[in-house]
Design a protein around this motif. Structure first.
Motif, PDB file in Angstrom:
ATOM      1  N   GLU A  67      11.841 -13.167  47.316  1.00  0.00           N
ATOM      2  CA  GLU A  67      11.875 -12.992  45.869  1.00  0.00           C
ATOM      3  C   GLU A  67      13.214 -13.363  45.249  1.00  0.00           C
ATOM      4  O   GLU A  67      13.272 -13.777  44.086  1.00  0.00           O
ATOM      5  CB  GLU A  67      11.501 -11.557  45.499  1.00  0.00           C
ATOM      6  CG  GLU A  67      10.025 -11.250  45.666  1.00  0.00           C
ATOM      7  CD  GLU A  67       9.586 -10.047  44.869  1.00  0.00           C
ATOM      8  OE1 GLU A  67       9.469 -10.142  43.622  1.00  0.00           O
ATOM      9  OE2 GLU A  67       9.383  -8.985  45.493  1.00  0.00           O
ATOM     10  N   THR A  89       2.850 -14.213  38.193  1.00  0.00           N
ATOM     11  CA  THR A  89       2.628 -13.091  39.088  1.00  0.00           C
ATOM     12  C   THR A  89       3.156 -13.442  40.470  1.00  0.00           C
ATOM     13  O   THR A  89       3.148 -14.617  40.874  1.00  0.00           O
ATOM     14  CB  THR A  89       1.135 -12.711  39.166  1.00  0.00           C
ATOM     15  OG1 THR A  89       0.981 -11.583  40.029  1.00  0.00           O
ATOM     16  CG2 THR A  89       0.278 -13.864  39.657  1.00  0.00           C
ATOM     17  N   ARG A  90       3.640 -12.427  41.176  1.00  0.00           N
ATOM     18  CA  ARG A  90       4.130 -12.590  42.548  1.00  0.00           C
ATOM     19  C   ARG A  90       3.122 -11.947  43.482  1.00  0.00           C
ATOM     20  O   ARG A  90       2.615 -10.854  43.207  1.00  0.00           O
ATOM     21  CB  ARG A  90       5.522 -11.978  42.695  1.00  0.00           C
ATOM     22  CG  ARG A  90       6.497 -12.579  41.694  1.00  0.00           C
ATOM     23  CD  ARG A  90       7.910 -12.074  41.829  1.00  0.00           C
ATOM     24  NE  ARG A  90       8.739 -12.633  40.757  1.00  0.00           N
ATOM     25  CZ  ARG A  90      10.057 -12.539  40.702  1.00  0.00           C
ATOM     26  NH1 ARG A  90      10.731 -11.883  41.659  1.00  0.00           N
ATOM     27  NH2 ARG A  90      10.732 -13.092  39.696  1.00  0.00           N
ATOM     28  N   SER A 218       3.686  -8.009  41.460  1.00  0.00           N
ATOM     29  CA  SER A 218       4.227  -7.785  40.122  1.00  0.00           C
ATOM     30  C   SER A 218       3.752  -8.897  39.208  1.00  0.00           C
ATOM     31  O   SER A 218       3.255  -9.929  39.669  1.00  0.00           O
ATOM     32  CB  SER A 218       5.762  -7.745  40.158  1.00  0.00           C
ATOM     33  OG  SER A 218       6.281  -8.921  40.768  1.00  0.00           O
ATOM     34  N   GLU A 219       3.911  -8.697  37.906  1.00  0.00           N
ATOM     35  CA  GLU A 219       3.672  -9.768  36.940  1.00  0.00           C
ATOM     36  C   GLU A 219       4.689  -9.667  35.821  1.00  0.00           C
ATOM     37  O   GLU A 219       5.195  -8.588  35.520  1.00  0.00           O
ATOM     38  CB  GLU A 219       2.243  -9.730  36.396  1.00  0.00           C
ATOM     39  CG  GLU A 219       1.905  -8.564  35.518  1.00  0.00           C
ATOM     40  CD  GLU A 219       0.536  -8.735  34.832  1.00  0.00           C
ATOM     41  OE1 GLU A 219       0.433  -9.568  33.916  1.00  0.00           O
ATOM     42  OE2 GLU A 219      -0.395  -8.018  35.214  1.00  0.00           O
ATOM     43  N   PHE A 220       4.974 -10.831  35.215  1.00  0.00           N
ATOM     44  CA  PHE A 220       6.038 -10.929  34.222  1.00  0.00           C
ATOM     45  C   PHE A 220       5.594 -11.821  33.073  1.00  0.00           C
ATOM     46  O   PHE A 220       4.902 -12.814  33.272  1.00  0.00           O
ATOM     47  CB  PHE A 220       7.310 -11.532  34.847  1.00  0.00           C
ATOM     48  CG  PHE A 220       7.839 -10.775  36.031  1.00  0.00           C
ATOM     49  CD1 PHE A 220       8.832  -9.818  35.875  1.00  0.00           C
ATOM     50  CD2 PHE A 220       7.340 -11.012  37.299  1.00  0.00           C
ATOM     51  CE1 PHE A 220       9.328  -9.125  36.970  1.00  0.00           C
ATOM     52  CE2 PHE A 220       7.825 -10.330  38.405  1.00  0.00           C
ATOM     53  CZ  PHE A 220       8.821  -9.375  38.234  1.00  0.00           C
ATOM     54  N   ASN A 228      -0.073  -7.798  31.272  1.00  0.00           N
ATOM     55  CA  ASN A 228      -0.715  -6.746  32.056  1.00  0.00           C
ATOM     56  C   ASN A 228      -2.155  -7.113  32.415  1.00  0.00           C
ATOM     57  O   ASN A 228      -3.098  -6.344  32.197  1.00  0.00           O
ATOM     58  CB  ASN A 228      -0.682  -5.410  31.293  1.00  0.00           C
ATOM     59  CG  ASN A 228       0.727  -4.961  30.985  1.00  0.00           C
ATOM     60  OD1 ASN A 228       1.624  -5.063  31.834  1.00  0.00           O
ATOM     61  ND2 ASN A 228       0.944  -4.482  29.778  1.00  0.00           N
ATOM     62  N   LEU A 233      -1.111  -1.949  38.125  1.00  0.00           N
ATOM     63  CA  LEU A 233       0.052  -2.568  38.781  1.00  0.00           C
ATOM     64  C   LEU A 233       1.326  -2.016  38.158  1.00  0.00           C
ATOM     65  O   LEU A 233       1.529  -2.078  36.955  1.00  0.00           O
ATOM     66  CB  LEU A 233       0.001  -4.089  38.600  1.00  0.00           C
ATOM     67  CG  LEU A 233       1.173  -4.876  39.193  1.00  0.00           C
ATOM     68  CD1 LEU A 233       1.175  -4.763  40.717  1.00  0.00           C
ATOM     69  CD2 LEU A 233       1.087  -6.341  38.784  1.00  0.00           C
ATOM     70  N   ASN A 234       2.185  -1.502  39.012  1.00  0.00           N
ATOM     71  CA  ASN A 234       3.506  -1.063  38.572  1.00  0.00           C
ATOM     72  C   ASN A 234       4.523  -2.079  39.034  1.00  0.00           C
ATOM     73  O   ASN A 234       4.760  -2.236  40.231  1.00  0.00           O
ATOM     74  CB  ASN A 234       3.847   0.311  39.163  1.00  0.00           C
ATOM     75  CG  ASN A 234       2.926   1.400  38.639  1.00  0.00           C
ATOM     76  OD1 ASN A 234       2.642   1.458  37.434  1.00  0.00           O
ATOM     77  ND2 ASN A 234       2.455   2.266  39.514  1.00  0.00           N
ATOM     78  N   ASN A 235       5.118  -2.805  38.086  1.00  0.00           N
ATOM     79  CA  ASN A 235       6.114  -3.818  38.453  1.00  0.00           C
ATOM     80  C   ASN A 235       7.317  -3.186  39.114  1.00  0.00           C
ATOM     81  O   ASN A 235       7.736  -2.082  38.775  1.00  0.00           O
ATOM     82  CB  ASN A 235       6.575  -4.572  37.215  1.00  0.00           C
ATOM     83  CG  ASN A 235       5.561  -5.616  36.768  1.00  0.00           C
ATOM     84  OD1 ASN A 235       4.536  -5.798  37.421  1.00  0.00           O
ATOM     85  ND2 ASN A 235       5.842  -6.283  35.685  1.00  0.00           N
ATOM     86  N   ASN A 236       7.867  -3.942  40.078  1.00  0.00           N
ATOM     87  CA  ASN A 236       9.095  -3.476  40.733  1.00  0.00           C
ATOM     88  C   ASN A 236      10.251  -3.477  39.755  1.00  0.00           C
ATOM     89  O   ASN A 236      10.314  -4.282  38.869  1.00  0.00           O
ATOM     90  CB  ASN A 236       9.429  -4.382  41.925  1.00  0.00           C
ATOM     91  CG  ASN A 236       8.369  -4.287  43.010  1.00  0.00           C
ATOM     92  OD1 ASN A 236       7.719  -3.237  43.170  1.00  0.00           O
ATOM     93  ND2 ASN A 236       8.183  -5.351  43.763  1.00  0.00           N
TER      94      ASN A 236
END
Length: 236
Positions: A67, A89-90, A218-220, A228, A233-236
Motif C-alpha cells: 500500500e 478501492t484497495r 478500503s475505498e477512497f 461508500n 467497510l471501515n477504511n483504514n
C-alpha cells in the motif's frame, strides 16, 4: 501479500488520452506489478452509442507490492495525481478462475468466512477478433443482468483497444453474486450468465480470460457524486 486497486476517474479529453497512450508501467513506477488502463463503458448499452465508449472516463486495474507504493504513486506520479481525484478501492485477492498474463495472481484461494460478506468481482479478457460479434451477442444480456441486479452497488465495463475487455462489480454479499452466476437470482431471465458461460465453454471467445474475486480493504474518493459503495467497510 500484494494489493490490487481499481481506479475510476472522470477527467478532460486530453488527460484521458494521455493516460491511455502512456499508461502506468512497472519499469517507471516503484512497486507496480502490472496495470491495465482502459476506457469505461456503460454495461448493457447499445454497441453504437455515446454511452458505450466514455473516452473521458478512465478505469485502471492494478497490482502492487504494498500500500505504501500506492500512496506514493497517487501523491507523486502525474498519472497518479489525476487518478487520486476520482474513486478507488484497495483489494485483497480471494480466488480466481482462468488465467491472465502479467498479473501475479496466486494459485492459493481464500474463502470468505461469511457468505453475507460484500465481494468485488473483476473479469478481464483478451478477445479473439473473429469471436467479437458472438461475444457481443451473448455478453450484452449478461451486462444487463449485472447492471440491473438489485445486489450490485456499482457495476461497469471497460475496454482497451484493440481487444481487451473487462467488467467490475461490487456485490452486497457473496451469496447474491454466486446466485447470479449460477442462475438462481430472483430476477427476470436469471440464467443469462449461466447460459453465456456454457456457450463460452462450447467455443471460447477469448485468447485469455480470468474472473477474480476480492475482499475490499478500503475505498477512497467519489464516483458519479457517490461514495461508500462497499457495504460495512471501515477504511483504514
Amino acid at each position: 501479500m500484494s494489493v490490487f486497486t481499481y481506479h475510476l476517474v472522470k477527467t478532460n479529453f486530453f488527460s484521458a488520452l494521455k493516460i491511455l497512450l502512456f499508461p502506468p508501467k512497472p519499469k517507471n513506477i516503484p512497486g507496480l506489478i502490472h496495470a491495465e488502463t482502459m476506457t469505461a463503458m456503460t454495461l448493457g448499452s447499445p454497441i453504437f452509442s455515446p454511452s458505450r465508449m466514455l473516452i473521458r472516463q478512465i478505469a485502471v486495474f492494478a497490482q502492487w507490492e504494498n500500500e505504501s507504493d500506492i500512496n506514493h504513486f497517487l501523491a507523486e506520479n502525474s498519472t497518479g495525481k489525476i487518478l487520486s481525484k476520482g474513486w478507488h478501492t484497495r483489494l485483497t485477492f480471494m480466488r480466481k478462475w482462468g488465467k491472465f498474463n502479467k498479473f501475479e495472481i496466486p494459485d492459493e484461494t481464500t474463502e470468505f468466512e461469511n457468505p453475507d460478506s460484500p465481494v468485488v468481482a473483476v473479469t478481464i479478457a483478451r478477445m479473439k477478433f473473429l469471436e467479437i460479434p458472438r461475444f457481443i451477442q451473448w455478453g450484452r444480456p449478461v451486462e444487463k443482468l449485472v447492471r440491473d441486479h438489485p445486489s450490485t452497488t456499482l457495476s461497469l465495463a471497460s475496454i482497451k483497444f484493440p481487444n481487451t475487455v473487462s467488467t467490475f462489480s461490487i456485490w452486497k454479499t457473496q451469496k447474491e453474486m454466486t446466485d447470479m452466476v449460477h442462475g438462481h437470482s430472483k430476477v427476470p431471465k436469471p440464467k443469462r450468465h449461466a447460459d453465456a458461460m456454457k456457450e463460452r465453454d462450447r467455443k471460447d471467445f477469448h485468447f485469455e480470460f480470468t474472473t477474480l474475486r476480492f475482499k475490499a480493504i478500503s475505498e477512497f474518493g467519489e464516483w458519479d457524486g457517490r461514495s461508500n459503495f462497499i457495504p460495512n467497510l471501515n477504511n483504514n
